[in-house]
Every structure is written in structure tokens, then in C-alpha cells.
Write a protein that holds these residues in place. Sequence first.
Motif, PDB file in Angstrom:
ATOM      1  N   UNK A   1       0.475   9.942  10.333  1.00  0.00           N
ATOM      2  CA  UNK A   1       1.210   9.418   9.189  1.00  0.00           C
ATOM      3  C   UNK A   1       0.805  10.141   7.912  1.00  0.00           C
ATOM      4  N   UNK A   2       1.806  10.422   7.080  1.00  0.00           N
ATOM      5  CA  UNK A   2       1.539  11.029   5.781  1.00  0.00           C
ATOM      6  C   UNK A   2       1.600   9.942   4.708  1.00  0.00           C
ATOM      7  N   UNK A   3       0.548   9.826   3.926  1.00  0.00           N
ATOM      8  CA  UNK A   3       0.459   8.796   2.913  1.00  0.00           C
ATOM      9  C   UNK A   3       1.447   9.037   1.770  1.00  0.00           C
ATOM     10  N   UNK A   4       2.010   7.968   1.220  1.00  0.00           N
ATOM     11  CA  UNK A   4       2.996   8.096   0.136  1.00  0.00           C
ATOM     12  C   UNK A   4       2.302   8.281  -1.218  1.00  0.00           C
ATOM     13  N   UNK A   5       3.108   8.400  -2.228  1.00  0.00           N
ATOM     14  CA  UNK A   5       2.608   8.488  -3.609  1.00  0.00           C
ATOM     15  C   UNK A   5       3.231   7.351  -4.418  1.00  0.00           C
ATOM     16  N   UNK A   6       2.445   6.393  -4.889  1.00  0.00           N
ATOM     17  CA  UNK A   6       0.977   6.315  -4.827  1.00  0.00           C
ATOM     18  C   UNK A   6       0.483   5.943  -3.434  1.00  0.00           C
ATOM     19  N   UNK A   7      -0.733   6.341  -3.139  1.00  0.00           N
ATOM     20  CA  UNK A   7      -1.324   6.093  -1.830  1.00  0.00           C
ATOM     21  C   UNK A   7      -2.104   4.779  -1.833  1.00  0.00           C
ATOM     22  N   UNK A   8      -2.376   4.229  -0.652  1.00  0.00           N
ATOM     23  CA  UNK A   8      -3.193   3.012  -0.567  1.00  0.00           C
ATOM     24  C   UNK A   8      -4.627   3.300  -1.039  1.00  0.00           C
ATOM     25  N   UNK A   9      -5.397   2.271  -1.299  1.00  0.00           N
ATOM     26  CA  UNK A   9      -6.792   2.458  -1.703  1.00  0.00           C
ATOM     27  C   UNK A   9      -7.567   3.300  -0.685  1.00  0.00           C
ATOM     28  N   UNK A  10      -8.436   4.157  -1.153  1.00  0.00           N
ATOM     29  CA  UNK A  10      -9.299   5.069  -0.367  1.00  0.00           C
ATOM     30  C   UNK A  10      -8.526   6.256   0.212  1.00  0.00           C
ATOM     31  N   UNK A  11      -7.197   6.325   0.000  1.00  0.00           N
ATOM     32  CA  UNK A  11      -6.408   7.456   0.479  1.00  0.00           C
ATOM     33  C   UNK A  11      -5.811   8.191  -0.709  1.00  0.00           C
ATOM     34  N   UNK A  12      -5.278   9.399  -0.455  1.00  0.00           N
ATOM     35  CA  UNK A  12      -4.644  10.125  -1.544  1.00  0.00           C
ATOM     36  C   UNK A  12      -3.255  10.567  -1.107  1.00  0.00           C
ATOM     37  N   UNK A  13      -2.321  10.778  -2.049  1.00  0.00           N
ATOM     38  CA  UNK A  13      -0.945  11.145  -1.705  1.00  0.00           C
ATOM     39  C   UNK A  13      -0.885  12.393  -0.831  1.00  0.00           C
ATOM     40  N   UNK A  14      -0.104  12.314   0.245  1.00  0.00           N
ATOM     41  CA  UNK A  14       0.045  13.463   1.124  1.00  0.00           C
ATOM     42  C   UNK A  14      -0.998  13.555   2.223  1.00  0.00           C
ATOM     43  N   UNK A  15      -2.029  12.728   2.165  1.00  0.00           N
ATOM     44  CA  UNK A  15      -3.073  12.767   3.188  1.00  0.00           C
ATOM     45  C   UNK A  15      -2.481  12.356   4.540  1.00  0.00           C
ATOM     46  N   UNK A  16      -2.905  13.025   5.602  1.00  0.00           N
ATOM     47  CA  UNK A  16      -2.433  12.724   6.952  1.00  0.00           C
ATOM     48  C   UNK A  16      -3.518  11.952   7.698  1.00  0.00           C
ATOM     49  N   UNK A  17      -3.130  10.812   8.235  1.00  0.00           N
ATOM     50  CA  UNK A  17      -4.066   9.961   8.969  1.00  0.00           C
ATOM     51  C   UNK A  17      -3.480   9.628  10.327  1.00  0.00           C
ATOM     52  N   UNK A  18      -4.343   9.235  11.255  1.00  0.00           N
ATOM     53  CA  UNK A  18      -3.910   8.848  12.596  1.00  0.00           C
ATOM     54  C   UNK A  18      -3.875   7.327  12.695  1.00  0.00           C
ATOM     55  N   UNK A  19      -2.757   6.795  13.166  1.00  0.00           N
ATOM     56  CA  UNK A  19      -2.627   5.346  13.330  1.00  0.00           C
ATOM     57  C   UNK A  19      -3.437   4.902  14.546  1.00  0.00           C
ATOM     58  N   UNK A  20      -4.149   3.813  14.395  1.00  0.00           N
ATOM     59  CA  UNK A  20      -4.969   3.282  15.487  1.00  0.00           C
ATOM     60  C   UNK A  20      -4.311   2.082  16.169  1.00  0.00           C
ATOM     61  N   UNK A  21      -3.182   1.638  15.628  1.00  0.00           N
ATOM     62  CA  UNK A  21      -2.490   0.484  16.202  1.00  0.00           C
ATOM     63  C   UNK A  21      -1.068   0.420  15.708  1.00  0.00           C
ATOM     64  N   UNK A  22      -0.370  -0.637  16.073  1.00  0.00           N
ATOM     65  CA  UNK A  22       1.013  -0.805  15.643  1.00  0.00           C
ATOM     66  C   UNK A  22       1.071  -1.008  14.137  1.00  0.00           C
ATOM     67  N   UNK A  23       2.192  -0.626  13.556  1.00  0.00           N
ATOM     68  CA  UNK A  23       2.371  -0.756  12.105  1.00  0.00           C
ATOM     69  C   UNK A  23       3.855  -0.989  11.839  1.00  0.00           C
ATOM     70  N   UNK A  24       4.153  -1.652  10.766  1.00  0.00           N
ATOM     71  CA  UNK A  24       5.543  -1.951  10.417  1.00  0.00           C
ATOM     72  C   UNK A  24       6.352  -0.666  10.279  1.00  0.00           C
ATOM     73  N   UNK A  25       7.524  -0.665  10.887  1.00  0.00           N
ATOM     74  CA  UNK A  25       8.412   0.488  10.795  1.00  0.00           C
ATOM     75  C   UNK A  25       8.549   1.256  12.095  1.00  0.00           C
ATOM     76  N   UNK A  26       7.557   1.162  12.986  1.00  0.00           N
ATOM     77  CA  UNK A  26       7.660   1.852  14.270  1.00  0.00           C
ATOM     78  C   UNK A  26       8.565   1.062  15.211  1.00  0.00           C
ATOM     79  N   UNK A  27       9.199   1.755  16.126  1.00  0.00           N
ATOM     80  CA  UNK A  27      10.182   1.141  17.017  1.00  0.00           C
ATOM     81  C   UNK A  27       9.569   0.066  17.900  1.00  0.00           C
TER      82      UNK A  27
END
Length: 230
Positions: A89-115
Motif C-alpha cells: 500500500x502507498x500512503x496518501x497525503x497527508x499520511x497517518x501518524x508515523x508514516x509519510x506521504x508516498x511511503x510503501x507498506x505491507x498490509x498484515x491483515x484485512x483493511x477497508x476497501x479490499x474485495x
Amino acid sequence: MLKELPQDLKIIGTRWVLAWKAPGVAKARLVVQGCQEKSSAIRGGAPTASRDAMMPVCLFGSQKHWSLGQYDAECAYLQSEGLGRSLLLRMPDPAPPTKYPGEVVAATGAIYGTKDAVRKWYFHLKAILANHGLYESVLEKGTYRMFEDSELIMTMHIHLLVAFGSRSKEAKSVLQTLQKSLHLNGGVKKQFEYLARLVTIPDKDITISQAKSAKSVDLIYIDPARKKKG
């Protein structure tokens, strides 16, 4: 750390969804732009109890004079464990706390928006309920009953749950445990809305109405001339 992205893996975008939950109360939720994901091989969807299932559940609970409660699972989709695939996942702008815009992270579980988010939640809920003696009905998916002494019966619609329970210590203990493990908000109520139905418990009876829904139905005038002539 990945130095090169595999050909079968794609970085999926995210965005904020803003909503007003109540006058003056705003809520922001980070969601995945699931439309960007190759979802043909991902199985989505999950069963929920039908609207008609609410009627026999209320009938059963009313006959037993059990207490009725309504519950809402907080951040339901985020509670399930595991994803079964790699999701970057690529983080949006503004990014969540502890992340920065454009940062790529790996999802460890289900999240809203996935099928498959709702499907992951369904199996998570089913497993938790089974661990506490509540098993799904074969005839009506999304309806659960504690078979031992039959002291608890529950119906669910995605993250909303309605439960009838006896006043025994066992039933109360199971409900309290489920509230903690599933992060359920709510409890025993005298009146609440469920699937556009107003449920009222004045004393020992249960009244279900849809007056609010009926008012929202638009009236359509039909010219008498259109009526079929006998």
C-alpha cells in the motif's frame, strides 16, 4: 526490503474517507483503493443473516422472556487476522501518524476497501463465536445459537449484531467476553433500529415497525384512465 517489485505484485493506492457521524463529529478512515488491485482471483462477499431471520429470533427470545441487546463491532474489518496474499500500500497525503506521504507498506491483515475485507471479518467472527459455544445455523447463515442449554441466540448483518440472552450467569459471561474480544459497542436496549426496522421492547413484548421507512417511500399518482377497463 524489496529492491525490485515482482511482476505479479502491484502497489495499491490509499485514500482518506471523511464522514460526519453526528452533528459536529467528524470521522476519517483510511481505505484501500481496491479497484486498482487485480481482484479476479480474490473471492469477496460473505453471508449475512436475512431480514426475515430477525423475526424468528425475536419470536424465540420473546417466548423465553430473554433480554435483548444490539451491538456494533468497532473497526470490524481490521479485526481479522492474516490476508493470505501480499498487499503493498502507498500512503496518501497527508499520511497517518508515523508514516509519510508516498511511503510503501505491507498490509498484515484485512483493511477497508479490499474485495475480501468483509469475507475475512465473517470468518473471524464465526471462529470467535464458535470458540464460545455459538454455532452458525445450517439453514440461516449469519444466525448463531449456543446449543448448550440454548441460552443465547444471535443474528448478524456485517458488523451489526442483535443478541437474545437468558439472565443466567453463563449467558451474561459469554456476552461480556464477546464484547471485549470483538470490540462490541452497545448492550441491552429498550429500543433500537436494525435493518430499517424499529425494534421496541416495552415490557415482555417485542414490537417491530417500519414507520420511518414507510414515510420515505415516494407516492406515485396513477391516472384512473390507466386502469384496465373491466
